[in-house]
Structures are given as structure tokens and as C-alpha cells.
Design a protein around this motif. Structure first.
Motif, mmCIF file in Angstrom:
data_model
loop_
_atom_site.group_PDB
_atom_site.id
_atom_site.type_symbol
_atom_site.label_atom_id
_atom_site.label_comp_id
_atom_site.label_asym_id
_atom_site.label_seq_id
_atom_site.Cartn_x
_atom_site.Cartn_y
_atom_site.Cartn_z
ATOM 1 N N LYS A 21 0.796 -1.409 0.121
ATOM 2 C CA LYS A 21 0.027 -0.145 -0.154
ATOM 3 C C LYS A 21 0.641 0.961 0.150
ATOM 4 N N LEU A 22 2.080 1.168 0.656
ATOM 5 C CA LEU A 22 2.813 2.474 0.794
ATOM 6 C C LEU A 22 3.425 2.606 -0.556
ATOM 7 N N SER A 23 3.776 1.583 -1.083
ATOM 8 C CA SER A 23 4.246 1.340 -2.499
ATOM 9 C C SER A 23 3.303 2.211 -3.562
ATOM 10 N N SER A 24 2.287 1.554 -3.526
ATOM 11 C CA SER A 24 1.191 1.923 -4.382
ATOM 12 C C SER A 24 0.736 3.648 -4.030
ATOM 13 N N ALA A 25 1.083 3.914 -3.061
ATOM 14 C CA ALA A 25 0.749 5.365 -2.645
ATOM 15 C C ALA A 25 1.827 6.102 -3.296
ATOM 16 N N ARG A 26 2.961 5.714 -3.194
ATOM 17 C CA ARG A 26 4.122 6.428 -3.939
ATOM 18 C C ARG A 26 4.195 6.602 -5.386
ATOM 19 N N ILE A 27 3.767 5.634 -5.996
ATOM 20 C CA ILE A 27 3.516 5.549 -7.374
ATOM 21 C C ILE A 27 2.335 6.665 -7.620
ATOM 22 N N LYS A 28 1.314 6.653 -6.974
ATOM 23 C CA LYS A 28 0.387 7.592 -7.231
ATOM 24 C C LYS A 28 0.823 8.895 -7.321
ATOM 25 N N ILE A 29 1.574 9.119 -6.061
ATOM 26 C CA ILE A 29 2.023 10.581 -5.966
ATOM 27 C C ILE A 29 2.926 10.927 -6.857
ATOM 28 N N HIS A 30 3.605 10.372 -7.746
ATOM 29 C CA HIS A 30 4.705 10.581 -8.471
ATOM 30 C C HIS A 30 4.269 9.979 -10.009
ATOM 31 N N ARG A 31 3.068 9.335 -10.056
ATOM 32 C CA ARG A 31 2.788 8.901 -11.501
ATOM 33 C C ARG A 31 2.749 9.844 -12.700
ATOM 34 N N PHE A 32 1.995 11.047 -12.226
ATOM 35 C CA PHE A 32 1.932 11.996 -13.639
ATOM 36 C C PHE A 32 3.087 12.482 -13.742
ATOM 37 N N ARG A 33 4.041 12.837 -12.823
ATOM 38 C CA ARG A 33 5.028 13.620 -13.028
ATOM 39 C C ARG A 33 6.160 12.786 -13.597
ATOM 40 N N ALA A 34 6.116 11.387 -13.581
ATOM 41 C CA ALA A 34 6.916 10.333 -14.242
ATOM 42 C C ALA A 34 6.572 10.093 -15.640
ATOM 43 N N PHE A 35 5.077 9.823 -15.725
ATOM 44 C CA PHE A 35 4.767 9.260 -16.861
ATOM 45 C C PHE A 35 3.537 10.046 -17.775
ATOM 46 N N SER A 36 3.300 11.017 -17.262
ATOM 47 C CA SER A 36 2.259 12.184 -17.815
ATOM 48 C C SER A 36 0.828 11.372 -18.044
ATOM 49 N N ASN A 37 0.816 10.270 -17.386
ATOM 50 C CA ASN A 37 -0.788 9.603 -17.202
ATOM 51 C C ASN A 37 -0.926 9.195 -18.854
ATOM 52 N N ILE A 38 0.127 8.835 -19.484
ATOM 53 C CA ILE A 38 -0.039 8.196 -20.689
ATOM 54 C C ILE A 38 -0.687 6.792 -20.603
ATOM 55 N N PRO A 39 -1.753 6.432 -21.320
ATOM 56 C CA PRO A 39 -2.557 5.172 -20.930
ATOM 57 C C PRO A 39 -2.037 3.903 -21.439
ATOM 58 N N ILE A 40 -1.982 2.881 -20.995
ATOM 59 C CA ILE A 40 -1.584 1.685 -21.635
ATOM 60 C C ILE A 40 -2.744 0.589 -21.774
ATOM 61 N N PHE A 41 -3.556 0.370 -20.500
ATOM 62 C CA PHE A 41 -4.511 -0.458 -20.411
ATOM 63 C C PHE A 41 -5.553 -0.019 -21.236
ATOM 64 N N ILE A 42 -6.417 -1.357 -21.771
ATOM 65 C CA ILE A 42 -7.438 -0.739 -22.668
ATOM 66 C C ILE A 42 -8.949 -0.912 -21.655
ATOM 67 N N LYS A 43 -8.806 -1.311 -20.783
ATOM 68 C CA LYS A 43 -10.066 -1.280 -19.880
ATOM 69 C C LYS A 43 -9.781 -0.581 -18.556
ATOM 70 N N LYS A 44 -11.048 0.028 -17.852
ATOM 71 C CA LYS A 44 -10.842 0.908 -16.858
ATOM 72 C C LYS A 44 -10.431 0.105 -15.576
ATOM 73 N N HIS A 45 -9.390 0.465 -15.148
ATOM 74 C CA HIS A 45 -8.820 -0.193 -13.889
ATOM 75 C C HIS A 45 -8.436 0.667 -12.744
ATOM 76 N N CYS A 46 -9.212 1.009 -11.747
ATOM 77 C CA CYS A 46 -8.948 1.619 -10.543
ATOM 78 C C CYS A 46 -8.962 3.385 -10.930
ATOM 79 N N ASP A 47 -7.932 3.835 -10.820
ATOM 80 C CA ASP A 47 -7.739 5.310 -11.216
ATOM 81 C C ASP A 47 -6.866 5.564 -12.458
ATOM 82 N N LEU A 48 -6.445 4.643 -13.031
ATOM 83 C CA LEU A 48 -5.618 4.512 -14.360
ATOM 84 C C LEU A 48 -6.202 4.784 -15.594
ATOM 85 N N ALA A 49 -5.716 5.811 -16.541
ATOM 86 C CA ALA A 49 -6.316 6.144 -17.577
ATOM 87 C C ALA A 49 -6.670 5.127 -18.590
#
Length: 554
Positions: free
Chosen positions: A314-342
Motif C-alpha cells: 500500500k505504501l508503494s502504491s501510494a508513492r506511485i500515485k504521488i509521482h505517477r503523473f510527473r514520471a509518465f504524464s498519465n499516458i495510458p496503456i491498459f484498454i479497460k478501466k482499472h482503478c484510477d488509471l487512464a
């Protein structure tokens, strides 16, 4: 009832400790044989040999019914899956009805005049010797909340069950229970697991939390592990961080879409990052003994280690969420909706997003925008701009309008955080214990199948980890120097080493998802999504169904 309680400790307790420790030694696991062949009854109304009276026993039975029978020669066949589904849903429905009956009975009594030390009025024996009967309907709701999420994929019912449980818990004053008696540990676990489940619903639904996570009325002491004094407090704090990080993602997306002032959002990013580093320091410390464990504490030692692993996830997942946009600009990969991923757009001829398309998209981004480009990071204090959508049909959260941004962290730093956190998640899922029920000698020879873990309430962390590792792979593939320092350059061998780490990390997440999906049907989609993206990224390393189930025991 004794057999079901024993099975609860074998299959559920290590991941979802709603009850106090065992009060009797483990018994051999003796699952009930199929009462009738598959075709002998309609799938929605199976024959029941025995119906427990406790709503908690019924809810536990719903989870146990999903676990493949050890003597089923084809546990993943359609008829076996449908049969397990039918029994599980029947138990879950009965559990809900029995819980309602308990509330009706309690409401007809003058419980407000009862003393805390009095026996409950519900005329039924205890499911657990140190858990009051009046808590069983509450605990049943917690189990059913996870059942609705992991088996049926029904987020509304998941939230409804947890909301009911919270109302009941606060109505019983479990949130400020300070009495010390033989049932204190049961009440503490009932309250904090209710809190945990209610917060989890906000995380999974990416919805605002309707309670104050630090409400001063939440006074109940944390439960206890003799082998890990801080274990419970760390779990709850990581849950609080994760829901706060989820809200941060929502706030950032809204601010980007509306072009509002991002300074408050970036300040929150810094606060959350500092909070995460504080918890990380706690998690990395060796556990402190509350007292010297004895032989009866052995099973709780395993549970405490499992809770630590869940906290790291859970801690690691939170760290990814905190830094995910800065690192990857929310570029989507998955084709179905999962959690808060584009969500990515693909044409009907492709089953998964093409990795080359991800790279091509990134390469068309404004080169000055280091956080959205997969080109080598250039350290600059200049304001970044131009976030382009990957496709006009992409999820709205992936569509960014060009305007000034000034993140408090460099793209390189955020990418490094995501790399470390994603690998930790994959390793921690692998480290979670596999059920090993006590078996009779002849059963040990027959049953060599790896059993599924249960209660995957935090499955979204698998998706966060997989997304980060896939994006890191695409960065590495185009030669981005995000794994080395700002004045260093990745060598060919170091990049190969990182890519290998990412490959095995993804295989671990597929293995974890495959293990869970043996029992929980709603996780099939996550498993297939990760596997499909993996096969697109590593076509030379195709991973079949049998391989996924065999890697690392799970």
C-alpha cells in the motif's frame, strides 16, 4: 462450526484478521465433498447440506466456497467455476439475510441499558470464543464487502456493505472502546478492520472519503501482535496515505482540466511525499516485540508478517500515485478501466495497446516537457508545457491541455520513485503467505496444487505496479537515462539489467493475479490485462497460463 472457524484461519486470517488469534490448535482441513453432480441442480440454487446460523460463518463460507476443491480434477473448468460461484453466492445471500435478522433482534431489545460486561441477547453460541455474538453481523459485512469486490466486481455493493458496517460499528461505540476485558482485542480488530474496509472503498472507487481519517472520536487503541508492536498502526497509516494519494490524483486531474492554480496541488504532493518517506522509515525498521511470543503465537507471527507486506504494498502504491503523473504524464496503456488509471484507445483489430504506439506518442510530445516525453531528461528550471492526449478517444483523465506547470520534483526523481515502488510491490505480493492447511497423510500425497490466497481487497496495487513497470520498460527501450544520476549515463549493461528486473517484476504480478483469480472471478480481467500488456512488451517471452501459475509458488 469448528471446521469453518479452522478454515477461516487457514485461508482468510493472514490477509484479513477480523478475529483474535486462534484459541485451539489447527485441525486438518476437511472440505465438504460436492453434495451433487453439477447437472443435478440449477446453478443458482444449489443443494445445501448444512446452513450455519451465524452470519459470520455464512460469510466465511462464501469465501471458502470459491476455493477449488483439492480433489477437483479440473478446478478451472467452466462447470467447476459455475458450481463454486453458485454456492458462494448462496452463502453470501444467506449471510446478508442472517445479519439483517440479528439487527432486527437487537433493535427489539433495550440494549442501550445493557452493561458492556453483559452477555449479548442473541440466542446463539459464539463463532469465536473471544468475539461477542453481536459483532458477528458486523464482521460478516466486512467479509461480504470484499466478496462483492473480488468475486462479483460490484463496487456499489462493496461500498454499501462497508458503509453499513461503519454505521453499526459507530452505533456500538466501537470507535471509542476503551474497556479492557477478554473481548477487547475482538472489538479493537472489529473497529479498525471496519475503518480499513470503509477507506478501501474510497481508494477503489477513487471517490472522496466521507469521514475524517483522523477524527478525534476514533479513540480505540490499535489491536496487537505480540511479534510486531507497530504492525497495526503502520497498516492503518499506509491506508490513510493511500486514500490521500488517491484524492491527490483526482485533484490534480481536475486542476489540469480546469487550468486552475496548481500551487496547492503541488504543495499537497510535497506533503504526501514527506509522509510516505516517514512511513517508509517506520516500515524498514525491524518489528518491536510487544512481548516474547510463545508457541500459541506462531500463526499470528505469520499474520503479522503478512500485514507488514500488505503495508509495504500500500505504501508503494501510494508513492506511485504521488509521482505517477510527473514520471509518465498519465499516458495510458491498459484498454479497460482499472482503478484510477487512464484508458487507452485501440482499434478493434488489436487486443492490447501496442508498445510502439506508446513510444511513438511520447516521441511526438513537446521535447521540452521532460515528464511527458520519453526522451532523456534535461535538468531545467524552465516551466514545462504542452501535454497532448494520446488519442481523441482516450480517457478524459489522459487529456491534458497545454499550460504552465512547475512540479516540485524532477521527472527523473519521480521516475526513480516509481521504479523502486513498483518492484517492491511485485516482491511483496510474492512474499504473501500461501495457504497451507493441515492435512491428513493420504491427502498430502493427493493434493499438491498451490492454493489461492484470498481477500484481495488491495488488487488495485497490482495494476499500479504493472503500469509503472510497463512505462519504465518503454522509457528504457528508447534509451532514456532515468535509472542513473543527472550527470551520469546508463550503460547498455545497466539498462539490460533494469529491463530484466522489470520483466521479472511483471511476471511476479501476473503470478499473483493468477493465483488470486483461481478463486475470485473479478480478478480475471486484471490478470488478462497485465498479461496482454506484458506479451505486447515482451513478445519473445510469451507467458502461458500454466507458466503464470507455476512461477514462485503462486
Amino acid at each position: 462450526m469448528e471446521g469453518r472457524l479452522n478454515a477461516y484461519y487457514d485461508f482468510i486470517h493472514n490477509y484479513f484478521p477480523i478475529l483474535p488469534p486462534r484459541v485451539s490448535p489447527p485441525l486438518p482441513d476437511e472440505p465438504i465433498d460436492n453434495p451433487a453432480p453439477y447437472a443435478a441442480f440449477p446453478p443458482k440454487s444449489p443443494a445445501m447440506l448444512y446452513v450455519p446460523q451465524s452470519p459470520l460463518s455464512l460469510a466465511v463460507s462464501a469465501i471458502l466456497a470459491l476455493i477449488p476443491h483439492p480433489e477437483d480434477p479440473e478446478p478451472l473448468s467452466e462447470k467447476s467455476v459455475i458450481q463454486r460461484r453458485a454456492y458462494a453466492h448462496t452463502f453470501a445471500t444467506l449471510a446478508s439475510l442472517k445479519a439483517e435478522a440479528d439487527w432486527d433482534f437487537e433493535s427489539s431489545c433495550e440494549l442501550s441499558q445493557s452493561l458492556p460486561t453483559q452477555e449479548p441477547s442473541i440466542p446463539r453460541g459464539r463463532f469465536h470464543d473471544h468475539t461477542p455474538v453481536e459483532l458477528e453481523s458486523l464482521l460478516a459485512l466486512l467479509v461480504l464487502s470484499v466478496y462483492e469486490y473480488a468475486q462479483r466486481g460490484n463496487l456499489l455493493k462493496m461500498k454499501s456493505r462497508a458503509g453499513q458496517a461503519l454505521s453499526i460499528a459507530m452505533g456500538k461505540s466501537l470507535n471509542r472502546w476503551m474497556v479492557e476485558d477478554g473481548d477487547s482485542e475482538a472489538r479493537r480488530r472489529a473497529w479498525w478492520m471496519t475503518y480499513y474496509c470503509f477507506v478501501q472503498c474510497s481508494i477503489v472507487n477513487s471517490s472522496p472519503l466521507t469521514i475524517n481519517i483522523n477524527d478525534p472520536e476514533f479513540k480505540t487503541p490499535y489491536p496487537k501482535f505480540s511479534s510486531d508492536k507497530e504492525g497495526w498502526s503502520i497498516l492503518i497509516q499506509t491506508q490513510q496515505l493511500l486514500v490521500s494519494a488517491t484524492q491527490y490524483i483526482t485533484d490534480l486531474d481536475k486542476a489540469l482540466s480546469s487550468r486552475t492554480n496548481l500551487d496547492p496541488v503541488f504543495q499537497e504532493m510535497q506533503r504526501l511525499d514527506a509522509w510516505a518517506r516517514f512511513i517508509l522509515a517506520r516500515v524498514d525498521q525491524l518489528p518491536t516485540l510487544a512481548r516474547e511470543p510463545d508457541r500459541s503465537d506462531y500463526s499470528e507471527i505469520i499474520t503479522a508478517k503478512s500485514i507488514r507486506a500488505m503495508s509495504r504494498i500500500k505504501l508503494s502504491s501510494a508513492r506511485i500515485k504521488i509521482h505517477r503523473f510527473r514520471a509518465f504524464s498519465n499516458i495510458p496503456i491498459f484498454i479497460k478501466k482499472h482503478c484510477d488509471l487512464a484508458v487507452a484507445y485501440t482499434d478493434e483489430s488489436n487486443s492490447h495497446t501496442d508498445g510502439n504506439a506508446v513510444v511513438a506518442q511520447a516521441e511526438t510530445e513537446d521535447p521540452s516537457c521532460a515528464c511527458s516525453s520519453l526522451k532523456p531528461f534535461q535538468d531545467s528550471s524552465a516551466v514545462e508545457s504542452s501535454f497532448q492526449p494520446s488519442n481523441s478517444n482516450a480517457d478524459s483523465s489522459a487529456t491534458q491541455r497545454p499550460f504552465s506547470l512547475n512540479f516540485p520534483y524532477s521527472c527523473q526523481h519521480s521516475t526513480s520513485v516509481c521504479y523502486q515502488a513498483a518492484i517492491v510491490i511485485s516482491k511483496m505480493f510474492e512474499s504473501l503467505p500461501i495457504p497451507h492447511p493441515l492435512q491428513k497423510p493420504y491427502q498430502q500425497q493427493l493434493n499438491r496444487r498451490i492454493l489461492p490466497r484470498t481477500m484481495p481487497s488491495f488488487a488495485c496495487c497490482l495494476m499500479q505496479s504493472s503500469y509503472a513497470m510497463l512505462m519504465l520498460f518503454y522509457k528504457a527501450r528508447v534509451g532514456v537515462g532515468f535509472f542513473s544520476g543527472p550527470d551520469e549515463k546508463d550503460t547498455e549493461s545497466s539498462l539490460a539489467e533494469h529491463i530484466s528486473e522489470l520483466r521479472y517484476g511483471l511476471r511476479r504480478t501476473i503470478t499473483a493475479a493468477s493465483n488470486y483469480s483461481q478463486a475470485f472471478e473479478a480478478l480475471n480481467g486484471m490478470r488478462d490485462e497485465i498479461r496482454g500488456a506484458y506479451e505486447t512488451a515482451f513478445p519473445e517471452d510469451f507467458m502461458g497460463e500454466g507458466d503464470a501459475a507455476a512461477v514462485s509458488g503462486g
